[in-house]
Write a protein that holds these residues in place. Structure first.
Motif, mmCIF file in Angstrom:
data_model
loop_
_atom_site.group_PDB
_atom_site.id
_atom_site.type_symbol
_atom_site.label_atom_id
_atom_site.label_comp_id
_atom_site.label_asym_id
_atom_site.label_seq_id
_atom_site.Cartn_x
_atom_site.Cartn_y
_atom_site.Cartn_z
ATOM 1 N N LEU A 93 37.199 39.087 46.302
ATOM 2 C CA LEU A 93 38.392 38.092 45.667
ATOM 3 C C LEU A 93 39.057 38.991 44.856
ATOM 4 C CD1 LEU A 93 36.836 34.435 45.898
ATOM 5 C CD2 LEU A 93 38.675 35.713 47.540
ATOM 6 N N PHE A 94 38.349 39.315 43.559
ATOM 7 C CA PHE A 94 38.930 40.271 42.527
ATOM 8 C C PHE A 94 39.662 41.155 42.936
ATOM 9 C CE2 PHE A 94 38.524 43.158 39.092
ATOM 10 C CZ PHE A 94 39.128 42.439 37.876
ATOM 11 N N SER A 95 39.097 42.099 43.754
ATOM 12 C CA SER A 95 39.754 43.273 44.324
ATOM 13 C C SER A 95 40.629 43.171 45.063
ATOM 14 C CB SER A 95 38.728 44.104 45.415
ATOM 15 O OG SER A 95 37.317 44.356 44.327
ATOM 16 N N VAL A 96 40.802 41.950 45.909
ATOM 17 C CA VAL A 96 42.126 41.788 46.688
ATOM 18 C C VAL A 96 43.514 41.375 45.850
ATOM 19 C CG1 VAL A 96 42.919 40.080 48.314
ATOM 20 C CG2 VAL A 96 40.788 41.106 48.842
ATOM 21 N N ALA A 181 41.481 48.408 40.498
ATOM 22 C CA ALA A 181 40.919 47.150 40.681
ATOM 23 C C ALA A 181 39.271 46.928 40.284
ATOM 24 C CB ALA A 181 41.304 46.235 41.892
ATOM 25 N N GLY A 182 38.872 48.040 41.073
ATOM 26 C CA GLY A 182 37.520 48.435 41.068
ATOM 27 C C GLY A 182 36.915 48.832 39.604
ATOM 28 N N SER A 183 37.768 49.573 39.014
ATOM 29 C CA SER A 183 37.522 50.047 37.684
ATOM 30 C C SER A 183 37.262 48.938 36.551
ATOM 31 C CB SER A 183 38.508 51.027 37.176
ATOM 32 O OG SER A 183 38.584 52.226 38.141
ATOM 33 N N LEU A 184 38.626 48.113 36.778
ATOM 34 C CA LEU A 184 38.420 46.742 35.941
ATOM 35 C C LEU A 184 37.347 46.212 36.385
ATOM 36 C CD1 LEU A 184 42.179 45.760 36.225
ATOM 37 C CD2 LEU A 184 41.053 46.934 34.353
ATOM 38 N N TYR A 185 36.804 45.763 37.446
ATOM 39 C CA TYR A 185 35.567 44.997 37.936
ATOM 40 C C TYR A 185 34.473 45.790 37.124
ATOM 41 C CZ TYR A 185 32.227 42.625 40.242
ATOM 42 O OH TYR A 185 30.676 41.716 40.507
ATOM 43 N N ARG A 186 34.446 46.935 37.117
ATOM 44 C CA ARG A 186 33.457 47.881 36.575
ATOM 45 C C ARG A 186 33.069 47.684 35.126
ATOM 46 N NH1 ARG A 186 28.580 50.442 37.963
ATOM 47 N NH2 ARG A 186 27.965 51.701 36.277
ATOM 48 N N LEU A 187 34.505 47.551 34.368
ATOM 49 C CA LEU A 187 34.540 47.415 32.988
ATOM 50 C C LEU A 187 34.314 45.869 32.844
ATOM 51 C CD1 LEU A 187 37.679 49.611 32.261
ATOM 52 C CD2 LEU A 187 35.339 50.182 31.642
ATOM 53 N N VAL A 189 35.987 43.134 33.103
ATOM 54 C CA VAL A 189 37.181 42.395 32.426
ATOM 55 C C VAL A 189 36.899 41.007 32.584
ATOM 56 C CG1 VAL A 189 39.546 42.257 32.396
ATOM 57 C CG2 VAL A 189 38.605 44.578 32.862
ATOM 58 N N LEU A 190 37.179 40.365 31.475
ATOM 59 C CA LEU A 190 36.984 38.899 31.374
ATOM 60 C C LEU A 190 35.461 38.404 31.898
ATOM 61 C CD1 LEU A 190 40.625 37.602 33.073
ATOM 62 C CD2 LEU A 190 39.939 38.108 30.418
ATOM 63 N N HIS A 191 34.694 39.400 31.732
ATOM 64 C CA HIS A 191 33.271 38.974 32.359
ATOM 65 C C HIS A 191 32.983 38.602 33.489
ATOM 66 C CE1 HIS A 191 31.973 39.027 27.895
ATOM 67 N NE2 HIS A 191 33.192 38.330 27.523
ATOM 68 N N ILE A 192 33.977 39.411 34.339
ATOM 69 C CA ILE A 192 33.971 39.001 35.917
ATOM 70 C C ILE A 192 32.622 39.106 36.714
ATOM 71 C CG2 ILE A 192 34.777 41.224 36.483
ATOM 72 C CD1 ILE A 192 36.100 38.036 38.145
ATOM 73 N N ARG A 193 31.993 40.138 35.907
ATOM 74 C CA ARG A 193 30.664 40.428 36.870
ATOM 75 C C ARG A 193 29.575 39.423 36.666
ATOM 76 N NH1 ARG A 193 29.214 46.402 35.242
ATOM 77 N NH2 ARG A 193 27.629 46.088 36.728
ATOM 78 N N ARG A 194 30.034 38.468 35.676
ATOM 79 C CA ARG A 194 28.979 37.618 35.496
ATOM 80 C C ARG A 194 29.259 36.174 36.464
ATOM 81 N NH1 ARG A 194 25.950 37.594 30.690
ATOM 82 N NH2 ARG A 194 26.491 39.218 29.307
ATOM 83 N N LEU A 195 30.491 36.088 36.865
ATOM 84 C CA LEU A 195 30.787 35.307 37.746
ATOM 85 C C LEU A 195 30.116 35.193 39.101
ATOM 86 C CD1 LEU A 195 34.819 34.990 36.735
ATOM 87 C CD2 LEU A 195 32.730 33.460 36.061
#
Length: 299
Positions: A93-96, A181-187, A189-195
């Protein structure tokens, strides 16, 4: 290097996404509307065709693009097995969403008539996946062809390059937006990787997708159906084994882990010895072992 076990075993979100993309591409291809699915600035802000972004994400504009795109989506199912279906749903969803926002912003700023309509397809998800593929998946084999050095990852890069250049500018821009988008997820951003999405959503994907080749039923009734959330016992093992100070020595399973299970975890980028120990603590349950290893990396 491979994507782990064959088929869509433990990858229900990927399976649903691949099936949806194939069906949408075939249906719109039969209707002769594939060339009209691409996203444009006018569709969003002037014609208010809000259905266009959804369709443009799910349907490829040509058969060659569909072949390369579905192959890459199928291969990248390894990331769903690594982080679990719930977190992988957030990644999709984040990538899209983020890649679509970048695409619309780029169309508004560039105002290039040759980029009036972008090519359609899940470029955001595919090229977002190249970020963890480059950073997290190790090279296991190297070889030379006519003096040139290649690795087992080279074939994935070549497939991605073919998809990126399939429609020249119309496909390069969505690919670049996907990488951003993948780079932002990797970084994170907004603690997206915890969601992660609620369990019932991943369960929906599991029920929605019909069985595919390579899918196997759970080994025991107590095992989590989604394959991405450790059982209470597994969580206790994680807490005792993979805490920051490793306070207690592992309690090995009485059964030596199968070599193919160890190889599967190694193909995901984990150390062989750590994979073996995790399998022993998980009683050779590869899903629980994967979660143990992932939890260990977060500490």
């Amino acid at each position: 290097m491979n994507g782990g076990p064959s088929g869509f075993n433990n990858a229900p979100v990927t399976r649903t996404f691949v099936i949806a993309c194939a069906l949408f591409t075939i249906i719109f291809g039969i209707q002769g509307r594939s060339s009209k699915l691409g996203l444009s600035y006018q569709d969003i802000f002037k014609k208010l065709q809000l259905w266009k972004p959804i369709v443009s994400v799910l349907a490829f504009s040509s058969t060659p693009e569909m072949m390369f795109g579905l192959y890459l989506l199928y291969y990248f199912r390894v990331f769903e097995r690594q982080i679990g279906s719930n977190k992988y749903s957030v990644f999709v969803l984040f990538s899209v969403i983020v890649s679509l926002l970048f695409e619309v912003l780029a169309l508004a700023l560039l105002k290039d008539p040759t980029l009036n309509v972008l090519t359609s397809g899940p470029y955001g998800v595919i090229f977002s996946s190249f970020v963890p593929f480059y950073l997290d998946i190790p090279v296991s084999t190297r070889f030379r062809v006519f003096g040139l050095r290649f690795s087992d990852k080279s074939f994935i890069y070549l497939a991605g390059l073919q998809l990126l250049l399939s429609s020249w500018k119309r496909s390069i821009l969505p690919g670049i937006c996907g990488i951003l988008a993948g780079s932002l997820y990797r970084l994170n951003v907004l603690h997206i990787r915890r969601l992660k999405l609620p369990d019932f959503i991943a369960s929906f994907f599991l029920r929605f997708s019909w069985p595919s080749v390579g899918s196997t039923p759970p080994a025991a009734p107590s095992r989590n159906v989604l394959g991405n959330i450790p059982s209470y016992t597994a969580r206790q093992v994680e807490a005792s084994i993979f805490s920051a100070n490793y306070p207690a020595p592992p309690m090995p399973s009485t059964i030596e882990p199968p070599e193919d299970s160890i190889a599967t975890l190694v193909s995901m980028g984990f150390d062989r010895n750590s994979a073996r120990q995790a399998l022993m603590h998980a009683r050779n349950d590869i899903n629980a072992a994967t979660n143990i290893l992932l939890e260990a990396e977060l500490h």
